[in-house]
Design an enzyme around this catalytic site. Structure first.
Site, PDB file in Angstrom:
ATOM      1  N   HIS A  18       1.419  -1.155   0.136  1.00  0.00           N
ATOM      2  CA  HIS A  18       0.171   0.296   0.298  1.00  0.00           C
ATOM      3  C   HIS A  18       0.562   1.854  -0.013  1.00  0.00           C
ATOM      4  CE1 HIS A  18      -3.172  -2.991   0.898  1.00  0.00           C
ATOM      5  NE2 HIS A  18      -2.649  -3.075   1.493  1.00  0.00           N
ATOM      6  N   GLU A 199      -7.572 -12.503   6.251  1.00  0.00           N
ATOM      7  CA  GLU A 199      -6.249 -11.780   7.210  1.00  0.00           C
ATOM      8  C   GLU A 199      -7.137 -11.984   8.407  1.00  0.00           C
ATOM      9  OE1 GLU A 199      -3.583  -7.734   7.772  1.00  0.00           O
ATOM     10  OE2 GLU A 199      -5.543  -7.814   6.732  1.00  0.00           O
ATOM     11  N   ASP A 277       3.309  -5.131   3.023  1.00  0.00           N
ATOM     12  CA  ASP A 277       2.464  -4.414   3.434  1.00  0.00           C
ATOM     13  C   ASP A 277       2.308  -2.882   3.225  1.00  0.00           C
ATOM     14  OD1 ASP A 277      -0.471  -4.035   4.026  1.00  0.00           O
ATOM     15  OD2 ASP A 277      -0.440  -5.937   4.987  1.00  0.00           O
TER      16      ASP A 277
END
Length: 337
Positions: A18, A199, A277
């Protein structure tokens, strides 16, 4: 223990990043000053202290607060290029990065500002560092599907620069099926599809992502390990999982990195990959994540992870083959060193 030069030198792709989550405290402070924005922190150290949280929602709260300093094309360009410069040292030769346009349009930043700024940063990274990249538009799952449709419509002029759509933000209570129609529309427009599932959400969310959204790649997917039938399906389909060890530990998806499922995934034949991430918030970029699980893996497993990162990418077959050849050349040279 694997030599660190092997981990950093191994050519690899990052498939779960991200870009807003690469905003370092120093950048937040600098962008706030540059844009004359008041933030509730009086120093870089105070921001770094705030980058401490115990669950996904706490993380998202500071994440969205940080994103507010991103106001101009220059900000997005600088954010992207800084990320690429960091991972160049990690051996990254290709990256497929997420961005959250709704985070920006909701505060009055036009879609064009984020999209053009990121694309310019990506182009600069290729020219300066030789890193290729693709852009993935993520929908925020805590918002409704109508908002996602509006975002998809805004993105249409950039479809030639956007490789895929994704689904992120708060998982629990927001199943993939909530976005079935907008994913179908994206597929009709020729875009690839990925989604965060498994997740914090249950294995059923992974099934919905596969069956309802028709995803081409699964982001996270840890909880698929709770379902033998799902494991077999993922293996038989060759579905790529973008696993994020440091994120999993920071958000308490796993209590101890020694118990991380990455080794079990590879042993079962799953196409797992390693990713960072939101590296500014979770304590490390791509090589740090490889290092975090290195005690669980041997040299062959590390090579498999790197190969999987390209096999699971949205590069063309010819581009994938070229990247795999780079891995083979590196491994051969390392063996004779």
């Amino acid at each position: 223990m694997l030599d660190d030069s092997f981990i950093t030198g191994l050519p690899k792709a990052e498939l779960h990043l991200h870009i807003e989550g690469s905003l370092e405290p120093e950048q937040m402070f600098a962008f706030a000053r540059r844009n004359r924005i008041s933030i509730p922190f009086d120093s870089v150290e105070a921001i770094r202290a705030a980058y401490s949280f115990g669950n996904l929602q706490d993380f998202l709260d500071i994440y969205y607060q940080g994103a507010d300093v991103l106001r101009t094309e220059r900000d997005f360009h600088d954010l992207a290029l800084a990320y690429f410069r960091r991972v160049h040292a990690d051996g990254v030769t290709h990256a497929e990065i997420f961005f959250d346009p709704q985070t920006h349009t909701a505060r009055g930043i036009p879609f064009q500002v984020a999209a053009d700024g990121l694309c310019a940063g990506m182009a600069a990274a290729q020219a300066q560092l030789g890193i290729t990249s693709k852009l993935i538009l993520c929908f925020l799952r805590h918002l409704d599907e109508g908002d996602a449709f509006e975002t998809l419509a805004m993105a249409e002029p950039w479809f030639d620069q956007i490789a895929a759509v994704g689904l992120d933000s708060s998982e629990l209570g927001h199943p993939p099926s909530k976005f079935s129609r907008v994913f179908a529309a994206a597929a009709s427009a020729g875009l690839k599809r990925v989604a965060h599932a498994g997740e914090e959400g249950p294995p059923e969310y992974v099934r919905e992502a596969l069956d309802v959204l028709g995803i081409d790649r699964l982001d996270h997917g840890n909880r698929a390990m709770e379902d033998e039938g799902l494991i077999t399906r993922l293996v038989r389909q060759g579905t790529t999982l973008t696993v994020c060890p440091l994120s999993n530990h920071k958000l308490c998806v796993v209590d101890d990195l020694a118990d991380h499922p990455i080794a079990a995934m590879l042993k079962r034949g799953m196409r797992a990959t390693i990713n960072s991430d939101d590296p500014a918030y979770f304590g490390g970029y791509l090589a740090d994540n490889y290092r975090a699980v290195a005690p669980l893996l041997d040299r062959g497993a590390m090579i498999t992870l790197a190969r999987n990162s390209f096999l699971g990418s949205f590069l063309s077959d010819a581009e994938v083959n070229a990247q795999l050849a780079r891995i083979d050349a590196f491994v051969a040279a390392d063996a004779t060193a």
